[in-house]
Scaffold this active site. Structure first.
Site, PDB file in Angstrom:
ATOM      1  N   PRO A  99     -41.585   9.477  15.033  1.00  0.00           N
ATOM      2  CA  PRO A  99     -42.734   9.710  14.149  1.00  0.00           C
ATOM      3  C   PRO A  99     -42.535  10.918  13.248  1.00  0.00           C
ATOM      4  CG  PRO A  99     -43.459   9.394  16.421  1.00  0.00           C
ATOM      5  CD  PRO A  99     -41.974   9.571  16.460  1.00  0.00           C
ATOM      6  N   GLU A 126     -43.466  10.634  25.500  1.00  0.00           N
ATOM      7  CA  GLU A 126     -43.866  11.599  24.468  1.00  0.00           C
ATOM      8  C   GLU A 126     -42.701  11.970  23.561  1.00  0.00           C
ATOM      9  OE1 GLU A 126     -47.260  10.948  25.023  1.00  0.00           O
ATOM     10  OE2 GLU A 126     -46.994  12.648  23.670  1.00  0.00           O
ATOM     11  N   ARG A 164     -30.148  -7.723   6.114  1.00  0.00           N
ATOM     12  CA  ARG A 164     -30.412  -8.725   5.063  1.00  0.00           C
ATOM     13  C   ARG A 164     -29.746  -8.317   3.749  1.00  0.00           C
ATOM     14  NH1 ARG A 164     -33.944  -7.828   1.201  1.00  0.00           N
ATOM     15  NH2 ARG A 164     -34.518  -9.992   0.883  1.00  0.00           N
ATOM     16  N   ASP A 179     -35.437  -8.835  -4.944  1.00  0.00           N
ATOM     17  CA  ASP A 179     -36.775  -8.769  -4.350  1.00  0.00           C
ATOM     18  C   ASP A 179     -37.693  -7.869  -5.160  1.00  0.00           C
ATOM     19  OD1 ASP A 179     -36.659 -10.496  -2.358  1.00  0.00           O
ATOM     20  OD2 ASP A 179     -36.756  -9.050  -0.715  1.00  0.00           O
TER      21      ASP A 179
END
Ligand SMILES: O=C(NCc1ccc(CNCc2ncc[nH]2)cc1)c1csc2nc[nH]c(=O)c12
Length: 252
Positions: A99, A126, A164, A179
């Site tokens: 994170p 954690e 990809r 894309d």
């Protein structure tokens, strides 16, 4: 491309290695994925991979030593792989999905797709003892500002977005590089059979066979959607010469 993923939930990665375009790339040997479970590198009878945090507080912290052994094993597998394909001086960074990492975007995906391999470290609980991270981690990546239960899904998001883009993984009828996220606009609407669904017909231009008009219609639909839903993307958009011509007609 070589991947080694370090995770206490290795079976999760079947979603990437056994299905779809990524599963096919693995099946063809275009991509190699090793899953490494730190629990296999524990020395105690309880096979501990986590402990209470020093300083107290909720949750558990992942132990440095099993992860160190897992990383060293991943590096040995990478050396073996690159040796077997005759790749010298390979780039194969250790990336911690966290994170606290840099939020993944297409530019980071492009950078990662140019590595010869990646060792992906997936945390649970954690987090991981900071001394392991400072000793072995080259970069940290987050997939967005929302809280998940672990780094495995983020690792698979990263792998999917990188795989990809590898040459010859997506054949030409699968939109690989043009894309919308690559040309900076959201995608246009798509239609297929039947011609009428719930009394709604397919836009005539798509049935016209007039390729220039179809390309123009699709671009202007992308513009309309991007302006409506993502004004932040629209602000950054740099039209090509032809797109600028179409835009000028729009503003007439
Ligand atoms: O491992 C991941 N998540 C598990 C996880 C979730 C919460 C905490 C504890 N944080 C406490 C805190 N935060 C701020 C202040 N105090 C640690 C680990 C993860 C990897 S990449 C990614 N990308 C987007 N979201 C994610 O959760 C992830």
């Amino acid at each position: 491309m070589f991947f080694a993923v370090i995770s206490i939930l290795p079976q999760m990665f079947g979603a990437t290695t056994e299905y779809g375009i990524t599963g096919r790339a693995v099946g063809r040997g275009q991509v190699v994925v090793h899953t490494i479970n730190p629990r296999d590198f524990t020395a105690d009878n309880y096979r501990r991979i986590d402990e209470r945090p020093f300083g107290g507080g909720p949750g558990m912290v992942m132990l440095a030593e099993p992860l160190e052994q897992a990383i060293l094993h991943a590096k040995a597998l990478a050396d073996e792989y690159f040796g077997s394909v005759g790749k010298d001086n390979p780039t194969c960074p250790v990336i911690y999905l966290s994170p606290q990492g840099k939020t993944l975007d297409e530019q980071t995906v492009v950078e990662c797709s140019q590595f010869d391999g990646m060792i992906l470290l997936c945390g649970r609980y954690e987090g991981i003892d900071e001394r392991l991270l400072s000793a072995y981690v080259d970069g940290e990546i987050s997939i967005g500002d929302y809280v998940l239960t672990g780094g495995e899904l983020p690792a698979m998001v990263l792998m999917d977005s990188v795989i990809r883009r590898l040459p010859s993984v997506m054949n030409d009828d699968q939109s690989a590089l043009e894309d919308s996220f690559v040309d900076g606009l959201l995608d246009c609407p798509h239609y297929t059979k039947p011609l009428i669904f719930k009394d709604k017909k397919v836009p005539d231009v798509l049935l016209s066979g007039h390729h220039a008009n179809i390309a123009k219609w699709r671009f202007l639909e992308q513009v309309k959607r991007t302006k409506e839903r993502r004004p932040d993307l629209w602000e950054q958009f740099k039209p090509t010469k032809e797109q600028a011509k179409w835009l000028a007609e729009l503003n007439e």
